[in-house]
Scaffold this active site. Structure first.
Site, PDB file in Angstrom:
ATOM      1  N   TYR A 167      12.746  36.517  64.102  1.00 30.73           N
ATOM      2  CA  TYR A 167      12.413  37.886  63.406  1.00 30.73           C
ATOM      3  C   TYR A 167      13.409  38.930  63.024  1.00 30.73           C
ATOM      4  O   TYR A 167      13.298  39.794  62.665  1.00 30.73           O
ATOM      5  CB  TYR A 167      11.496  38.538  64.720  1.00 30.73           C
ATOM      6  N   SER A 214      17.948  37.824  62.569  1.00 31.46           N
ATOM      7  CA  SER A 214      18.739  37.059  61.524  1.00 31.46           C
ATOM      8  C   SER A 214      18.287  35.464  61.471  1.00 31.46           C
ATOM      9  O   SER A 214      18.673  34.619  60.548  1.00 31.46           O
ATOM     10  CB  SER A 214      20.137  37.112  62.230  1.00 31.46           C
ATOM     11  N   GLU A 228      23.048  33.044  70.160  1.00 31.40           N
ATOM     12  CA  GLU A 228      22.389  34.144  70.544  1.00 31.40           C
ATOM     13  C   GLU A 228      22.610  34.526  72.049  1.00 31.40           C
ATOM     14  O   GLU A 228      21.831  35.473  72.634  1.00 31.40           O
ATOM     15  CB  GLU A 228      20.723  33.895  70.654  1.00 31.40           C
TER      16      GLU A 228
HETATM   17  C1  SIN Z   1      16.014  36.171  65.940  1.00 34.34           C
HETATM   18  O1  SIN Z   1      16.335  36.476  64.734  1.00 34.34           O
HETATM   19  O2  SIN Z   1      14.908  35.918  66.104  1.00 34.34           O
HETATM   20  C2  SIN Z   1      16.783  36.891  67.133  1.00 34.34           C
HETATM   21  C3  SIN Z   1      17.514  38.235  66.692  1.00 34.34           C
HETATM   22  C4  SIN Z   1      18.840  38.021  65.718  1.00 34.34           C
HETATM   23  O3  SIN Z   1      19.566  36.799  66.115  1.00 34.34           O
HETATM   24  O4  SIN Z   1      18.874  38.660  65.070  1.00 34.34           O
END
Ligand code: SIN
Length: 187
Positions: free
Chosen positions: A26, A28, A99
């Site tokens: 949701y 990056s 992450e």
């Molecule tokens: C994601 O993108 O699902 C997790 C948050 C990120 O890495 O920006």
């Protein structure tokens, strides 16, 4: 500073006998797809709202000048659109490191655009992680993002690329778009 969640995530799910699993992205993970995947499909999850409430010390900021990146906050009735990737469990060896600044892997039910459901995983940085910043006025968030930069590049690039991807997915994320407007206005 923040806790490195890499080891916590290693022990969270048992992947023995699992060939592939859906990962819901949701933030990056929608636009920076630097990992192998078997299939990708636009998807959504219910009851969660995207918020720029998590600090980034390692990608889009530094420990001294953290950036702001997205996490998910429980909100009844909310819908969060994103991209689902079907991946081999081996991919988590890399993604858990990417992450690591506070995100934990949670099981979730996602829905594809045709309404079909699937079980999958999602990285969420919960309120109890040390890099959680929480609510701030969107103009202040935009100012923090404008000033921050880290090893993965400017924090503004994270915001602008995410906003662009959400438009392409048809997600009406007023929080992200409002911060984008403040950032572009330079206020
Ligand atoms: C994601 O993108 O699902 C997790 C948050 C990120 O890495 O920006």
């Amino acid at each position: 500073m923040s806790t490195d969640t890499t080891e916590h995530n290693r022990n969270r799910q048992d992947f023995s006998g699992v060939e592939s699993i859906w990962l819901f992205g949701y933030g990056s993970l929608i636009y920076k797809v630097d990992f192998p995947f078997l299939e990708q499909r636009p998807a959504s999850i219910q009851g969660w709202a995207r918020r720029f409430w998590q600090a980034s010390h390692d990608h889009r900021g530094t420990p001294d000048a953290p950036g702001r990146v997205v996490t998910l906050i429980e909100q009844p009735g909310a819908e969060c659109k994103g991209m689902a990737f079907r991946v081999s469990p081996k991919v988590f060896e890399y993604l858990d490191v990417r992450e690591k600044n506070g995100y934990l892997r949670f099981s979730t039910t996602l829905s594809f655009e045709d309404g079909d459901p699937a079980e999958g995983l999602v990285y969420i940085a919960t309120e109890d992680n040390e890099a959680f910043l929480g609510h701030a006025p969107e103009a202040d968030i935009a100012r923090q993002i404008a000033a921050a930069s880290g090893p993965s590049g400017p924090n503004s690039e994270y915001l602008l690329r995410l906003a662009e991807s959400l438009r392409a997915l048809g997600d009406d994320c007023s929080h992200t778009f409002s911060i984008e407007t403040f950032l572009k206005a330079g206020s």
